[in-house]
Scaffold this motif. Structure first.
Motif, mmCIF file in Angstrom:
data_model
loop_
_atom_site.group_PDB
_atom_site.id
_atom_site.type_symbol
_atom_site.label_atom_id
_atom_site.label_comp_id
_atom_site.label_asym_id
_atom_site.label_seq_id
_atom_site.Cartn_x
_atom_site.Cartn_y
_atom_site.Cartn_z
ATOM 1 N N SER A 190 22.334 -36.027 -3.692
ATOM 2 C CA SER A 190 21.658 -35.797 -4.997
ATOM 3 C C SER A 190 21.793 -34.537 -5.659
ATOM 4 N N GLU A 191 21.920 -34.291 -6.704
ATOM 5 C CA GLU A 191 21.905 -33.114 -7.504
ATOM 6 C C GLU A 191 20.506 -32.152 -7.438
ATOM 7 N N SER A 192 19.271 -32.912 -7.092
ATOM 8 C CA SER A 192 18.175 -32.324 -6.836
ATOM 9 C C SER A 192 18.179 -31.743 -5.509
ATOM 10 N N ILE A 193 17.720 -30.416 -5.332
ATOM 11 C CA ILE A 193 17.658 -30.027 -4.176
ATOM 12 C C ILE A 193 16.382 -30.322 -3.343
ATOM 13 N N SER A 194 15.200 -30.580 -4.114
ATOM 14 C CA SER A 194 14.094 -31.016 -3.795
ATOM 15 C C SER A 194 14.384 -32.360 -2.940
ATOM 16 N N GLU A 195 14.976 -33.291 -3.831
ATOM 17 C CA GLU A 195 15.181 -34.451 -3.252
ATOM 18 C C GLU A 195 16.149 -34.599 -1.894
ATOM 19 N N THR A 196 17.267 -33.523 -1.989
ATOM 20 C CA THR A 196 18.080 -33.319 -0.886
ATOM 21 C C THR A 196 17.283 -32.962 0.405
ATOM 22 N N ARG A 197 16.180 -32.130 0.270
ATOM 23 C CA ARG A 197 15.253 -31.539 1.341
ATOM 24 C C ARG A 197 14.644 -32.785 1.954
ATOM 25 N N GLU A 198 14.007 -33.633 1.009
ATOM 26 C CA GLU A 198 13.184 -34.837 1.503
ATOM 27 C C GLU A 198 14.112 -35.885 2.358
ATOM 28 N N ARG A 199 15.295 -35.995 1.725
ATOM 29 C CA ARG A 199 16.418 -36.867 2.305
ATOM 30 C C ARG A 199 16.777 -36.382 3.596
ATOM 31 N N LEU A 200 17.047 -35.208 3.817
ATOM 32 C CA LEU A 200 17.505 -34.559 5.194
ATOM 33 C C LEU A 200 16.184 -34.752 6.347
ATOM 34 N N LYS A 201 15.029 -34.436 5.603
ATOM 35 C CA LYS A 201 13.813 -34.694 6.613
ATOM 36 C C LYS A 201 13.734 -35.971 7.085
ATOM 37 N N ASP A 202 13.900 -36.918 6.289
ATOM 38 C CA ASP A 202 13.868 -38.324 6.713
ATOM 39 C C ASP A 202 15.202 -38.674 7.898
ATOM 40 N N HIS A 203 16.174 -38.233 7.379
ATOM 41 C CA HIS A 203 17.527 -38.592 8.053
ATOM 42 C C HIS A 203 17.591 -37.710 9.214
ATOM 43 N N MET A 204 17.122 -36.612 9.550
ATOM 44 C CA MET A 204 17.205 -35.918 10.796
ATOM 45 C C MET A 204 16.127 -36.031 11.712
ATOM 46 N N ARG A 205 14.645 -36.245 11.232
ATOM 47 C CA ARG A 205 13.472 -36.373 12.013
ATOM 48 C C ARG A 205 13.549 -35.450 13.098
ATOM 49 N N ASN A 206 13.742 -34.105 12.710
ATOM 50 C CA ASN A 206 13.849 -33.087 13.821
ATOM 51 C C ASN A 206 12.761 -31.954 12.928
ATOM 52 N N PRO A 207 11.774 -31.734 13.881
ATOM 53 C CA PRO A 207 10.752 -30.740 13.091
ATOM 54 C C PRO A 207 11.052 -29.396 13.132
ATOM 55 N N ARG A 208 12.133 -29.117 13.793
ATOM 56 C CA ARG A 208 12.744 -27.583 13.969
ATOM 57 C C ARG A 208 13.946 -27.092 12.785
ATOM 58 N N LEU A 209 13.844 -28.423 12.126
ATOM 59 C CA LEU A 209 14.855 -28.148 10.875
ATOM 60 C C LEU A 209 14.332 -27.226 9.769
ATOM 61 N N VAL A 210 15.043 -26.131 9.565
ATOM 62 C CA VAL A 210 14.456 -24.913 8.617
ATOM 63 C C VAL A 210 15.186 -25.029 7.249
ATOM 64 N N PHE A 211 14.253 -25.101 6.290
ATOM 65 C CA PHE A 211 14.867 -24.918 4.758
ATOM 66 C C PHE A 211 14.224 -23.704 4.247
ATOM 67 N N ARG A 212 15.296 -23.287 3.283
ATOM 68 C CA ARG A 212 15.008 -21.924 2.747
ATOM 69 C C ARG A 212 15.566 -22.073 1.152
ATOM 70 N N ASN A 213 14.544 -21.782 0.345
ATOM 71 C CA ASN A 213 14.923 -21.822 -1.143
ATOM 72 C C ASN A 213 15.106 -20.510 -1.582
ATOM 73 N N LEU A 214 16.415 -20.254 -2.187
ATOM 74 C CA LEU A 214 16.636 -18.830 -2.334
ATOM 75 C C LEU A 214 16.924 -18.927 -4.110
ATOM 76 N N SER A 215 16.637 -17.770 -4.882
ATOM 77 C CA SER A 215 16.716 -17.731 -6.221
ATOM 78 C C SER A 215 17.666 -16.650 -6.722
ATOM 79 N N CYS A 216 18.934 -16.909 -6.962
ATOM 80 C CA CYS A 216 19.725 -15.782 -7.508
ATOM 81 C C CYS A 216 20.043 -15.874 -9.010
ATOM 82 N N GLY A 217 19.540 -15.218 -9.826
ATOM 83 C CA GLY A 217 19.512 -15.232 -11.159
ATOM 84 C C GLY A 217 19.082 -16.593 -11.844
#
Length: 491
Positions: free
Chosen positions: A7-34
């Protein structure tokens, strides 16, 4: 297909990866560059955090203020391996291999960055195939490290490898290596086809894979060699053989392999040819001692007293005068005790295992004689048979010979010398029927190939080994030009 598109939305990508991976150790980091919002996803125990903190994060902070497109990062990010993806399944497959996933808000694709730091042990000496002369380094469980070691031995662009992923659950990487102009295409294709056709949950070690791809899974004899030595693998590749590495295993699979190959050691190449020939003949003699020595004792005492010299017969009678058991039971009992000691010594910690093997053997042997369970002569015979099996370079072949001793002893106890000959005949017929990657297993004896005898039971000098083994069917069977092969020292 569309359900796995990013998806174009990184928030939706984050949720989809959580459901797809089912790994509690998976780390997500949001960065703002300009004006850019970035999402990073990774498994912290698989990535190199030093590269992430000191290289990648500073690079992302220096991105321009205006909108950034993926092509900008693909061409400039300071990482060796970078790829683009539009599929969630591919993202999850790469994340579990130590990649970092990067996505820019508003783009329906992601970028995968290879910064893996897969845990593995450092290089060390070979523990199973020890030798005095020659290289001492062994392979490790890290596939990339093993390929690097091999390339260090063979610094040529002819070394080719084909990557295959097997196991529906384990997703194990397998590398099929061969020399481009030396390996027979049919051998390479056979190996690749057999590995690709596997439908299995997972393969964790090459010891499991070798049983899945050999020619006859019901044979007790191994048909492909397992080795931890890079020099052994290098020599095999130069002969035109095919080598298979499994991710997570320190042992490589080498084939096609003949029955004689299991009694060769790479150390034979590092000593004078007379020494190597003597040692090889010693190993083949040990094969017959290990298989038939105890069985001959049982047959002689049960059926063939007339074969025993009179001087030896007197000592045998005295030795067995207090033994209440028949020779067959006595021999099987001692053989089982030897196997118990060997298995206990292998499973216990190293120093304790050595003590158990030595002290246990002495104490039990002396106690067995004192208690009248066995004779001194049989203890010596069984000990020699066990010692002979230790001379084989291949542990798999040594184990096969240890197991085959028992049915041959049983046949000797039932039918005497005829039983031994019957067992030997069945054994020979079985070996003659075997193959390795479709090649005859008993070369150069059957089919008879005179040239390959130069490097079988004995090893001739190197200048007379100008041809590759017939078994590999190499397109280029010349190891050295004729003028070099015919040349002698001093000429």
């Amino acid at each position: 297909m569309t359900t796995n598109m990013i998806s174009e939305s990184i928030s939706e990508t984050r949720e989809r990866l959580k459901d797809h991976m089912r790994n509690p150790r998976l780390v997500f980091r949001n960065l703002s560059c300009g004006t850019n919002s970035l999402l990073l996803a990774y498994l912290p125990y698989l990535v190199d955090t030093v590269i992430l903190q000191q290289v990648l994060l500073p690079y992302f902070e220096r991105l321009p203020e205006e909108k950034v497109v993926p092509d900008t990062i693909l061409g400039n990010v300071p990482v060796a391996h970078v790829t683009q993806t539009m599929d969630y399944r591919q993202v999850s497959d790469y994340l579990v291999r130590g990649w970092i996933y990067l996505q820019i808000e508003g783009t329906a694709c992601g970028i995968l960055l290879y910064v893996a730091r897969i845990p593995s042990r450092s290089l060390g000496e070979a523990q199973v195939e020890t030798q005095i002369f020659g290289p001492q380094v062994s392979f490790t469980e890290a596939l990339e490290t093993n390929l690097g070691i091999l390339q260090g031995y063979l610094s040529t662009d002819l070394l080719t490898n084909v990557s295959i992923t097997i196991g529906k659950r384990s997703m194990t990487n397998v590398e099929v290596c061969f020399m481009e102009e030396l390996a027979a295409p049919e051998n390479v294709q056979t190996v690749i086809q057999r590995i690709s056709d596997l439908d299995i949950d997972g393969v964790i070690d090459s010891g499991k894979l070798v049983q899945l791809i050999d020619d006859n899974t019901f044979s007790i004899f191994p048909q492909l060699i397992l080795t931890e030595r890079p020099d052994h693998v290098s020599e095999a590749l130069l002969e035109g053989k095919v080598v298979v590495f499994v991710e997570g295993s320190p042992f490589a699979i080498v084939g096609p392999s003949s029955f004689v190959d299991f009694f060769k050691s790479n150390e034979d190449l590092y000593v004078r040819w007379q020494m190597a020939s003597f040692i090889r003949l010693l190993r083949f003699s040990a094969l017959f001692v290990s298989l038939f020595f105890t069985a001959t004792y049982v047959a002689a005492l049960t059926f063939h007293y007339e074969m025993i010299p009179s001087a030896l017969l007197v000592s045998l009678v005295k030795s067995r005068s207090k033994v209440p058991f028949p020779p067959l039971f006595e021999a099987l009992l001692l053989e089982m005790i030897i196997e118990f000691l060997r298995e206990a010594g292998a499973r216990l910690p190293f120093k304790v295992g050595q003590t158990i093997g030595i002290v246990g053997g002495i104490v039990i042997g002396q106690a067995a004689v004192a208690a009248g369970f066995t004779s001194n002569i049989l203890i010596m015979i069984v000990a020699l048979s066990a010692l002979a099996s230790f001379t084989f370079p291949s542990y798999m072949m040594s184990t096969a010979v240890r197991i085959l001793r028992f049915p041959i002893i049983l046949l000797a106890g039932i039918w005497g010398g005829f039983g031994i000959m019957l067992g030997a005949s069945f054994l020979l017929i079985h070996i003659l029927r075997q193959s390795s990657l479709g090649r005859p297993f008993f070369l150069p004896f059957f089919p008879f190939r005179l040239h390959d005898f130069k490097n079988s039971l004995i090893r001739f000098p190197f200048y007379s080994l100008g041809k590759r083994p017939v078994m590999t069917r190499s397109p280029d069977d010349t190891r050295a030009p004729d003028e070099v092969e015919k040349k002698r020292p001093g000429q």
